[in-house]
Design a protein around this motif. Structure first.
Motif, PDB file in Angstrom:
ATOM      1  N   PRO A   1       1.021  -1.312   0.198  1.00  0.00           N
ATOM      2  CA  PRO A   1       0.047  -0.073   0.155  1.00  0.00           C
ATOM      3  C   PRO A   1       0.969   1.238   0.304  1.00  0.00           C
ATOM      4  CG  PRO A   1      -0.111  -1.105   2.100  1.00  0.00           C
ATOM      5  CD  PRO A   1       0.724  -1.881   1.277  1.00  0.00           C
TER       6      PRO A   1
ATOM      7  N   LYS B   1      -3.621  11.439   3.620  1.00  0.00           N
ATOM      8  CA  LYS B   1      -4.724  10.981   2.730  1.00  0.00           C
ATOM      9  C   LYS B   1      -5.193  11.834   1.927  1.00  0.00           C
ATOM     10  CE  LYS B   1      -4.347   6.546   3.831  1.00  0.00           C
ATOM     11  NZ  LYS B   1      -3.605   5.678   3.040  1.00  0.00           N
TER      12      LYS B   1
ATOM     13  N   GLU C   1      -7.154   9.304  -1.462  1.00  0.00           N
ATOM     14  CA  GLU C   1      -7.522   8.008  -1.147  1.00  0.00           C
ATOM     15  C   GLU C   1      -8.758   8.206  -0.103  1.00  0.00           C
ATOM     16  OE1 GLU C   1      -6.500   3.676   0.693  1.00  0.00           O
ATOM     17  OE2 GLU C   1      -4.986   5.142   0.477  1.00  0.00           O
TER      18      GLU C   1
ATOM     19  N   ASN D   1     -11.436   4.272   4.580  1.00  0.00           N
ATOM     20  CA  ASN D   1     -11.902   3.206   5.245  1.00  0.00           C
ATOM     21  C   ASN D   1     -11.483   2.173   6.118  1.00  0.00           C
ATOM     22  OD1 ASN D   1      -9.919   1.873   3.536  1.00  0.00           O
ATOM     23  ND2 ASN D   1     -10.648   2.471   1.644  1.00  0.00           N
ATOM     24  N   GLU D   2     -11.907   1.140   6.200  1.00  0.00           N
ATOM     25  CA  GLU D   2     -11.317   0.111   7.010  1.00  0.00           C
ATOM     26  C   GLU D   2      -9.679  -0.253   6.973  1.00  0.00           C
ATOM     27  OE1 GLU D   2     -12.197  -4.060   9.466  1.00  0.00           O
ATOM     28  OE2 GLU D   2     -13.690  -3.411   7.719  1.00  0.00           O
ATOM     29  N   ASP D   3      -9.623  -0.265   5.795  1.00  0.00           N
ATOM     30  CA  ASP D   3      -8.143  -0.525   5.273  1.00  0.00           C
ATOM     31  C   ASP D   3      -7.199   0.777   5.734  1.00  0.00           C
ATOM     32  OD1 ASP D   3      -8.918  -3.012   4.235  1.00  0.00           O
ATOM     33  OD2 ASP D   3      -8.814  -2.352   2.057  1.00  0.00           O
ATOM     34  N   THR D   4      -7.544   1.589   5.514  1.00  0.00           N
ATOM     35  CA  THR D   4      -6.766   2.849   5.750  1.00  0.00           C
ATOM     36  C   THR D   4      -6.536   3.008   7.371  1.00  0.00           C
ATOM     37  OG1 THR D   4      -8.687   4.400   5.919  1.00  0.00           O
ATOM     38  CG2 THR D   4      -7.469   4.207   3.922  1.00  0.00           C
TER      39      THR D   4
ATOM     40  N   SER E   1      -6.501   0.348   9.240  1.00  0.00           N
ATOM     41  CA  SER E   1      -6.061  -0.791   9.989  1.00  0.00           C
ATOM     42  C   SER E   1      -4.455  -0.621   9.367  1.00  0.00           C
ATOM     43  CB  SER E   1      -6.402  -1.851   9.179  1.00  0.00           C
ATOM     44  OG  SER E   1      -7.638  -2.424   9.331  1.00  0.00           O
ATOM     45  N   ARG E   2      -4.121   0.142   8.408  1.00  0.00           N
ATOM     46  CA  ARG E   2      -2.632   0.614   8.116  1.00  0.00           C
ATOM     47  C   ARG E   2      -1.998   1.251   9.116  1.00  0.00           C
ATOM     48  NH1 ARG E   2      -4.421   0.299   2.561  1.00  0.00           N
ATOM     49  NH2 ARG E   2      -4.422   2.680   2.541  1.00  0.00           N
TER      50      ARG E   2
ATOM     51  N   THR F   1      -2.799   1.814  12.341  1.00  0.00           N
ATOM     52  CA  THR F   1      -2.874   0.762  13.321  1.00  0.00           C
ATOM     53  C   THR F   1      -1.577  -0.002  13.322  1.00  0.00           C
ATOM     54  OG1 THR F   1      -5.130   0.442  13.679  1.00  0.00           O
ATOM     55  CG2 THR F   1      -3.738  -1.191  14.766  1.00  0.00           C
TER      56      THR F   1
ATOM     57  N   TYR G   1     -16.889   3.805  13.241  1.00  0.00           N
ATOM     58  CA  TYR G   1     -15.707   3.898  14.179  1.00  0.00           C
ATOM     59  C   TYR G   1     -15.665   4.728  15.336  1.00  0.00           C
ATOM     60  CZ  TYR G   1     -14.430   0.877  10.243  1.00  0.00           C
ATOM     61  OH  TYR G   1     -14.429  -0.104   9.285  1.00  0.00           O
TER      62      TYR G   1
END
Length: 278
Positions: free
Chosen positions: A4, A43, A46, A49-52, A54-55, A57, A92
């Motif tokens: 990513p 960002k 982009e 979302n959940e992926d961003t 998580s990264r 984290t 969230y």
């Protein structure tokens, strides 16, 4: 599978609170943080979302372990050009805290995650630099107007080049267009440099000289800026500047540079500029 893309900025504070000069460069959501280390993920194109999340984290956990920090020494911040849907904020548990555009949540991995939405930041001088990257054109326009009104483009020559370069790109179209993803910061600065030079050539000397009236709170590198501007004025007035004159300008302190700059309107030669006579 390609890794990513991550645009991370690490801000480290060394001793005590932020100085006034530092706070003028920090936007809402950053300027009030007291942690010694601030890990900010940008960002610009982009969506969140959940992926961003998580990264971030992962970045937070790895940096905490690698730098051997305690949880209170690190704050992680997500800075988003685009404004997410309310459903995302609610899912969230992001809640507004303090200034407009600043939200926080308490993730399962511990600590507090802060979110800064550029479209919602107040039109203040300390927010303007970041708001240049807001996804909404009207918000970017406000940011550039604030920079111009408050004289922030005079912070340094490099900052002015990048700011003007971004402004020129905005005039061509959206900063979030696919074309922007291929533009490097070096190209932005070069565009700004070319535009500033065009502006200088078209600006009356008296008005150009007014750019030297810098706010001392905003400028740490004021001596270099004044020396550069005086050199430009001398070149416009007398043409090619000899090495001895350049050396005097480079070595002069701020007060001396100001005296010499005032003389440029009446001087008939370089000797008149650098004369020791009062």
């Amino acid at each position: 599978m390609a890794p990513p893309k991550a645009d991370l900025v690490l801000i480290r504070k060394q001793g005590g609170d932020w100085t006034d000069a530092q706070r003028l460069r920090l936007a809402d959501g950053l300027r009030d943080l007291q942690a010694d280390h601030i890990l900010a993920e940008l960002k610009m194109t982009e969506s969140l979302n959940e992926d961003t999340l998580s990264r971030l984290t992962v970045y937070d956990t790895l940096y905490l372990e690698t730098a051997r920090l305690k949880r209170g020494q690190l704050r992680s911040v997500m800075i988003s050009s685009k404004t997410p849907r309310q459903e995302f904020l609610q899912r969230y548990v992001f809640k507004p805290v303090g200034p407009d555009g600043v939200y926080e949540t308490e993730p399962l991995w511990g600590g507090v995650l802060r979110l800064i939405l550029l479209n919602e930041l107040a039109d203040e001088a300390h927010n303007a630099a970041l708001k240049c990257f807001a996804s909404r054109q009207k918000e970017r326009k406000k940011a550039f107007e604030t920079i111009k009104r408050t004289g922030l483009f005079r912070l340094s020559e490099e900052f002015s080049r990048i700011t003007v370069g971004l402004w020129r790109l905005q005039m061509k179209g959206s900063l979030n267009s696919p074309e922007m993803e291929r533009i490097t910061i070096k190209q932005v600065a070069q565009l700004g440099k070319e535009w500033l030079e065009c502006m200088a050539d078209a600006t009356p000397t008296e008005e150009l000289f007014s750019l030297l009236k810098l706010d001392h709170r905003l400028v740490q590198e004021r001596q270099e800026s004044r020396a550069t501007m005086l050199t430009h004025l001398l070149q416009r007035r007398f043409g090619t500047i000899p090495d001895w004159a350049r050396e005097k300008v480079v070595k002069a302190d701020v007060s001396t540079l100001e005296v010499w700059s005032l003389r440029i309107f009446d001087a008939q030669s370089l000797d008149d500029i650098f004369s020791d006579k009062v």
